[in-house]
Design a protein around this motif. Structure first.
Motif, short mmCIF file in Angstrom:
data_model
loop_
_atom_site.label_atom_id
_atom_site.label_comp_id
_atom_site.label_asym_id
_atom_site.label_seq_id
_atom_site.Cartn_x
_atom_site.Cartn_y
_atom_site.Cartn_z
N GLU A 71 0.80 -1.21 0.00
CA GLU A 71 0.00 0.00 0.00
C GLU A 71 0.84 1.27 0.00
OE1 GLU A 71 -2.43 -0.45 3.42
OE2 GLU A 71 -3.38 -2.29 2.69
N ASN A 72 2.12 1.17 0.31
CA ASN A 72 2.99 2.35 0.40
C ASN A 72 4.23 2.19 -0.48
OD1 ASN A 72 1.75 4.05 2.79
ND2 ASN A 72 1.73 1.92 3.48
N GLN A 73 4.05 1.67 -1.68
CA GLN A 73 5.18 1.45 -2.57
C GLN A 73 5.82 2.77 -3.01
OE1 GLN A 73 4.95 -1.64 -5.60
NE2 GLN A 73 3.06 -2.41 -4.68
N SER A 74 5.10 3.87 -2.87
CA SER A 74 5.70 5.16 -3.23
C SER A 74 6.93 5.46 -2.37
CB SER A 74 4.67 6.28 -3.06
OG SER A 74 4.22 6.36 -1.72
N LEU A 75 7.00 4.88 -1.16
CA LEU A 75 8.14 5.12 -0.28
C LEU A 75 9.40 4.40 -0.74
CD1 LEU A 75 6.38 4.86 3.20
CD2 LEU A 75 7.01 6.93 1.95
N PHE A 76 9.24 3.41 -1.61
CA PHE A 76 10.43 2.71 -2.10
C PHE A 76 11.30 3.61 -2.97
CE2 PHE A 76 7.92 -1.48 -1.79
CZ PHE A 76 8.37 -1.68 -0.49
N GLY A 77 10.70 4.63 -3.58
CA GLY A 77 11.46 5.57 -4.40
C GLY A 77 12.07 6.67 -3.56
N SER A 78 12.70 6.29 -2.47
CA SER A 78 13.35 7.26 -1.59
C SER A 78 14.48 6.56 -0.86
CB SER A 78 12.35 7.83 -0.57
OG SER A 78 12.01 6.85 0.41
N SER A 79 15.29 7.33 -0.18
CA SER A 79 16.38 6.76 0.61
C SER A 79 15.95 6.50 2.05
CB SER A 79 17.59 7.71 0.60
OG SER A 79 17.23 8.97 1.15
N ARG A 80 14.67 6.64 2.35
CA ARG A 80 14.19 6.44 3.72
C ARG A 80 14.40 4.99 4.18
NH1 ARG A 80 10.31 10.37 5.57
NH2 ARG A 80 9.76 11.88 3.94
N ASP A 81 14.77 4.82 5.42
CA ASP A 81 14.75 3.51 6.06
C ASP A 81 13.31 3.24 6.50
OD1 ASP A 81 17.49 3.05 5.81
OD2 ASP A 81 17.93 4.15 7.67
N ASP B 66 21.28 13.94 -6.61
CA ASP B 66 22.07 12.91 -5.93
C ASP B 66 21.14 11.76 -5.54
OD1 ASP B 66 24.06 11.49 -4.66
OD2 ASP B 66 24.06 12.74 -2.85
N PRO B 67 20.65 10.99 -6.54
CA PRO B 67 19.62 9.98 -6.25
C PRO B 67 20.09 8.84 -5.36
CG PRO B 67 20.41 9.78 -8.51
CD PRO B 67 20.99 11.04 -7.98
N PHE B 68 21.38 8.65 -5.20
CA PHE B 68 21.88 7.60 -4.31
C PHE B 68 22.30 8.17 -2.96
CE2 PHE B 68 22.50 6.06 -8.65
CZ PHE B 68 21.88 4.82 -8.57
N GLY B 69 22.00 9.45 -2.73
CA GLY B 69 22.37 10.10 -1.48
C GLY B 69 21.28 9.96 -0.43
N PRO B 70 21.49 10.52 0.76
CA PRO B 70 20.57 10.33 1.89
C PRO B 70 19.31 11.18 1.84
CG PRO B 70 22.42 11.71 2.54
CD PRO B 70 22.71 11.25 1.14
N TYR B 71 19.21 12.12 0.89
CA TYR B 71 18.07 13.03 0.88
C TYR B 71 17.11 12.77 -0.29
CZ TYR B 71 21.55 15.29 3.79
OH TYR B 71 22.51 15.53 4.75
N PHE B 72 17.36 11.74 -1.06
CA PHE B 72 16.56 11.45 -2.25
C PHE B 72 15.16 11.00 -1.84
CE2 PHE B 72 15.30 8.33 -5.60
CZ PHE B 72 15.19 9.22 -6.65
N ASP B 73 14.12 11.60 -2.48
CA ASP B 73 12.74 11.24 -2.14
C ASP B 73 11.82 11.63 -3.30
OD1 ASP B 73 10.31 10.64 -0.97
OD2 ASP B 73 10.82 11.54 0.96
N THR B 74 11.12 10.65 -3.85
CA THR B 74 10.19 10.89 -4.96
C THR B 74 8.73 10.84 -4.52
OG1 THR B 74 9.97 8.56 -5.60
CG2 THR B 74 11.85 9.78 -6.51
N SER B 75 8.49 10.71 -3.21
CA SER B 75 7.13 10.45 -2.73
C SER B 75 6.37 11.70 -2.31
CB SER B 75 7.18 9.48 -1.54
OG SER B 75 7.82 10.07 -0.42
N ILE B 76 7.01 12.87 -2.29
CA ILE B 76 6.34 14.08 -1.81
C ILE B 76 5.71 14.79 -3.00
CG2 ILE B 76 6.59 16.18 -0.45
CD1 ILE B 76 9.05 14.99 0.84
#
Length: 750
Positions: free
Chosen positions: A505-515, A721-731
Motif C-alpha cells: 500500500e505504500n510502494q511510493s516510499l520505495f522511491g526514496s532513501s528512507r529507512d 544525488d539519487p543515491f544520497g541520503p536526501y533522495f525522495d520521490t514520494s512528496i
C-alpha cells in the motif's frame, strides 16, 4: 456518534403494517427492459413506474382487479389480476400510433444519485466514463466530485484515489460485488482495469453493506462490466496523447443462442517516448506497456430463473521509471543512473451463478467465486520488492422476504484465502521474508425495510473468524427518510476492520532513501495490530425547480474514528518512515456541499466544495494527514447538442479543480537545498474534452489535461544525488508534467 447507530438499530424493532404488493417486469418488443412505463390500477390513483431494469412494484388490494400498462408508442394493455402475483409483460408496438413527426428522447443522467435506497450511492454510467481520457478505472473519476484523484509519486505515474479524505485501502473496491483491488494490487490495481470494459460504477459513501465483507471503512466502489447479452458485436477505441501514450481497445461479441453469449476484450497500451518537462533529469511518466485480455460468458434463462457470468483474464504490465538516461540492461543495480522496473503478471477467473424462483420472484440464491494470481517483481534503485499473492474467494447469498416485499433479508456465508510471498530488501544485502497466509470465514445477515414511499432502512451484521485477526463482529446500519417532496435524509453507521499491507500500500516510499522501520512488533500483522475504525455519516439531498429548471442541493458529512490504525509516520525524520500502532487519536471529518443545475436541456453544471479535517497523533505530536488538501473546489460543465440526422452530435465537457494548501512530510532537518517547507501552495487544474459523433457507430474526440500548465516546482527531493541520503520521490502534491493533449476514435458495429 455511536448513538446514531443505536437509534437506527432500534428501528429494526419497528414492524410496519403488513401491506401486500404486486411486482413485475415490463419489456419491449425485443425483450429488452422498458423503463418509464406507467403501471396503475384502473379507476384508482395508485400507480407506479418501471425502473431502468423494467421492474415495478405497486400496492395491491383484493378490490384492485384491472392493471393498466401504458407507454407512448405502444398499445395500452389492461390485465386482470386475481392475486398479488409476479407479472411479466411484453409491450406491443401500436401500429396506429404514427410518430414520424415526433422524436421522443429519454436520456438518463450519466452521474446519478440513487434516491430510493437507504445507502448513499451515486451511479456513474458508461457515458460519464467517456467524458475524459478514461484509459483505466484510476483515471475515470476526474468528473466525479465525491472522489479525489492524486498522483502517488513522481516515478510510476499511478493515480491514487481518496474518498472522505482516506486513501483507497480504506475503500472496498469490487468487480461486480467480488472484492477485486486488494492486497498486492492496492498500488496499481485500478490501472489494470480498462475503462472501455466498464458499464457503470457505483460509489457508496460511508460504511457499506456487510454482504461484501468487513474491510470497508470509508466506502465502497463497485464497477460493473459490460454484459455480453447487451454488448455490440464489435467495438474499437484507439487513443494517443502528446506524452507518447498509445492505447487500443477492442471488444468482440458473439451471441450463440438466446441464452448464451460471450465477449472477448483485448486491451493494449504503451508509452514509448521519454518526457522530462520539468527538466529534473527524471522521467515524468514511466515507459511501459500492457496487454490485457478477458473472455467473458453470460448465460440467461429467465423463464427458469437462471443467470450466470464467467470471466477468465490475463494481464502483463511492465513499467520502467527513473532517470532519463537510465538503461536497465546497462545500469540496473549500479550507480551509473538511478532506475526502477515494475513488472506484474495477473491471472484470474471468476464465476457468478444466480437462481430466482419462477413462482417466487422475490426469493433468490446466488454463488460468487473467484481465484486470483498476482505476481509483481520490482526494484527501486538498489531496493527490491517482490510480492506474489494467490487468492480464493467465495460467497453464498440467499435473499427472500418476510411476509411481504417491504421486508427483505439477505443472509449467507463467505470464505477468503490469501497466500502471500513477500520479500523486501536491498540488492546484494539480503531480503526480509514477510510471507504469510491469511484466511477467514464469515456469516452475515442483512434486513431491509422499505415502505415504498418515505422510509427505508438496512440493518446488518456479520461474524468472521480470521486466522490472524481472531473472531470479531461487524455491524452496519443505514437509514433513508423523505420528510417532504424532493427531500431525502440519510444516516449511516458501521464498523470496519482490516489487516494493513504496509509495503504493497505504500510502494511510493520505495522511491526514496528512507529507512522503513516497523515499531510495536508484538502484533500479528507485520508485528502490528489490525486497523479498526467506526464510520458515521449523514446526508441530505433537496431537489427543486430553479427558474423552471431542475436543481439539486446536497450536503454530506462523514466522520471516521480509528480505534487502532497503522500509522505511516513521515514527520519524525526525512530519512526514515515509521510504521506503528496508533497511540492516541486519529480521525477524519469530511464535509461536502454540492449544487447541481440543469441550465437548459443538455446543459448541466455540477459544483462542489469539500472540507477535510484529518488529524493523527504521531510520535512527535498531532498533525494533519500529509498530502491532503483541507479545502477543495470542483466544477464540471457539460453540454450536448441535440442528436441530428444519422446520430450526429457535439459533446463538450470542462472540469475545474482547485486544491488548497497541503501539509507536507517533514524535511526541516535536511540541508536547505533539500527542504520543501511545511505546506504546498494552492493550485488549479483544468481539463476539457470535445466529442464529435458522426453517426450511431463512429465518433472522434480530442481533449486536454492540465490546461493551465501547472507543474509542481520540485517533484523530487535530491534529484541531483539519487543515491544520497536526501533522495525522495514520494512528496507529490500536484502534477509534475505540464499540458497534455490527446485524441481518439470510437467505432462499433451494431
Amino acid at each position: 456518534m455511536r448513538y446514531i447507530y443505536i437509534i437506527i438499530s432500534l428501528l429494526g424493532a419497528y414492524c410496519a403494517q403488513a401491506q401486500q404488493t404486486l411486482t413485475g417486469k415490463v419489456s419491449d418488443e425485443q425483450g429488452q427492459p422498458a423503463a418509464g412505463v406507467s403501471v396503475y390500477w384502473l379507476d384508482t390513483s395508485v400507480s407506479a413506474t418501471t425502473d431502468e431494469t423494467g421492474s415495478f412494484e405497486i400496492d395491491y388490494k383484493p378490490e384492485y382487479i384491472k392493471l393498466v400498462i401504458s407507454f407512448l408508442g405502444y398499445t395500452t394493455d389492461t390485465l386482470e389480476v386475481a392475486s398479488p402475483q409476479y407479472i411479466t409483460h411484453k409491450l406491443t408496438p401500436d401500429g396506429n400510433n404514427v410518430l414520424d413527426a415526433v422524436n421522443l428522447e429519454v436520456k438518463r443522467k450519466t452521474l446519478e444519485r440513487k434516491k430510493s435506497t437507504a445507502l448513499n450511492t451515486t451511479n456513474m454510467g458508461h457515458g460519464e466514463l467517456l467524458k475524459a481520457a478514461c484509459c483505466n478505472i484510476a483515471e475515470s473519476f476526474e468528473t466525479n466530485p465525491s472522489i479525489d484523484v492524486n498522483f502517488s509519486d513522481a516515478l510510476t505515474g499511478s493515480r491514487q484515489i481518496k474518498m472522505l479524505g482516506l486513501t483507497s485501502p480504506y475503500l472496498l473496491i469490487a468487480e461486480e460485488n467480488i472484492p477485486a483491488v486488494r492486497g498486492a494490487s492496492q498500488a496499481f490495481g485500478l490501472s489494470f482495469i480498462p475503462g472501455t470494459w466498464v458499464e457503470s460504477i457505483q460509489i457508496t459513501k460511508g460504511a457499506g453493506p456487510v454482504i461484501n465483507g468487513y474491510e470497508s471503512i470509508s466506502g465502497q466502489i463497485n464497477y460493473e462490466l459490460l454484459k455480453p447479452a447487451n454488448d455490440d458485436p464489435f467495438f474499437l477505441n484507439a487513443y494517443g496523447s502528446t506524452d507518447s501514450r498509445f492505447e487500443v481497445n477492442t471488444h468482440f461479441n458473439k451471441k450463440f443462442s438466446d441464452k448464451w453469449s460471450s465477449t472477448l476484450f483485448v486491451h493494449g497500451n504503451a508509452r514509448v517516448g521519454k518526457n522530462d518537462m520539468n527538466d529534473d533529469g527524471f522521467l515524468d511518466n514511466p515507459l511501459g506497456k500492457q496487454i490485457n485480455i478477458m473472455n467473458r460468458w453470460q448465460y440467461n434463462d429467465l423463464e427458469k430463473g437462471w443467470v450466470s457470468f464467467m470471466n477468465v483474464r490475463y494481464m502483463r504490465d511492465e513499467k520502467q521509471a527513473g532517470e532519463v538516461d537510465f538503461d536497465p540492461d546497462r545500469d540496473k543495480f549500479t550507480t551509473n543512473h538511478w532506475g526502477s522496473e515494475i513488472n506484474t503478471d495477473k491471472l484470474d477467473a471468476s464465476a457468478k451463478l444466480g437462481y430466482v424462483w419462477p413462482d417466487m420472484p422475490w426469493q433468490s440464491v446466488g454463488v460468487q467465486a473467484a481465484v486470483n494470481w498476482h505476481n509483481q517483481e520490482s526494484y527501486f534503485g538498489f531496493r527490491t520488492y517482490d510480492i506474489e499473492q494467490k487468492s480464493a474467494y467465495s460467497n453464498l447469498i440467499f435473499s427472500s422476504i418476510i411476509n411481504n416485499s417491504m421486508n427483505k433479508f439477505s443472509t449467507g456465508l463467505n470464505f477468503t484465502y490469501d497466500n502471500y510471498g513477500e520479500f523486501v530488501g536491498m540488492h546484494d544485502m539480503g531480503t526480509t521474508d514477510y510471507s504469510r497466509i491469511d484466511n477467514s470465514v464469515g456469516a452475515f445477515f442483512e434486513y431491509t425495510h422499505d415502505n415504498n414511499t418515505d422510509l427505508s432502512y438496512v440493518i446488518g451484521g456479520r461474524v468472521d473468524y480470521h486466522n490472524r485477526l481472531g473472531a470479531f463482529f461487524t455491524p452496519r446500519a443505514h437509514l433513508r427518510y423523505n420528510p417532504w417532496e424532493g427531500g431525502t435524509f440519510r444516516a449511516s453507521a458501521g464498523r470496519g476492520k482490516r489487516a494493513a499491507n504496509i509495503f504493497a500500500e505504500n510502494q511510493s516510499l520505495f522511491g526514496s532513501s528512507r529507512d522503513l522501520m516497523i515499531m510495536n512488533a508484538g502484533g500479528k500483522v507485520y508485528g502490528l495490530d489490525p486497523e479498526i475504525a467506526w464510520n458515521y455519516g449523514v446526508s441530505f439531498v433537496q431537489s427543486f425547480p430553479l427558474f423552471n429548471k431542475n436543481a439539486e442541493f446536497v450536503v454530506d458529512f462523514y466522520r471516521t474514528d480509528f480505534q487502532n490504525q497503522v500509522v505511516v509516520d513521515l514527520y519524525a525524520s526525512p530519512q526514515q518512515a515509521h510504521f506503528y500502532n496508533l497511540d492516541g487519536r486519529s480521525y477524519a471529518n469530511s464535509l461536502q456541499v454540492e449544487f447541481n443545475l440543469e441550465l437548459t436541456h443538455h446543459f448541466n453544471i455540477r459544483t462542489a466544495y469539500k472540507y477535510y479535517d484529518i488529524k493523527t497523533d504521531y510520535m512527535t505530536g498531532t498533525f494533519e494527514r500529509p498530502l491532503q488538501a483541507k479545502n477543495r473546489f470542483f466544477t464540471n460543465i457539460a453540454y450536448e447538442t441535440h442528436v441530428g440526422d444519422g446520430g450526429k452530435q457535439w459533446k463538450f465537457d470542462f472540469t475545474y479543480n482547485w486544491m488548497g494548501k497541503q501539509r507536507l512530510p517533514y524535511t526541516g532537518s535536511n540541508p536547505a537545498e533539500y527542504q520543501m517547507g511545511d505546506y504546498s501552495p494552492s493550485f488549479s487544474l483544468m481539463n476539457a474534452q470535445v466529442t464529435r459523433t458522426f453517426s450511431s457507430v463512429f465518433e472522434a474526440y480530442v481533449g486536454a489535461e492540465n490546461l493551465g500548465n501547472y507543474q509542481q516546482k520540485r517533484a523530487i527531493v535530491g534529484n541531483d544525488d539519487p543515491f544520497g541520503p536526501y533522495f525522495d520521490t514520494s512528496i507529490i502534491y500536484g502534477p509534475i508534467f505540464g499540458q497534455m493533449y490527446y485524441a481518439g476514435i470510437r467505432f462499433k458495429i451494431k
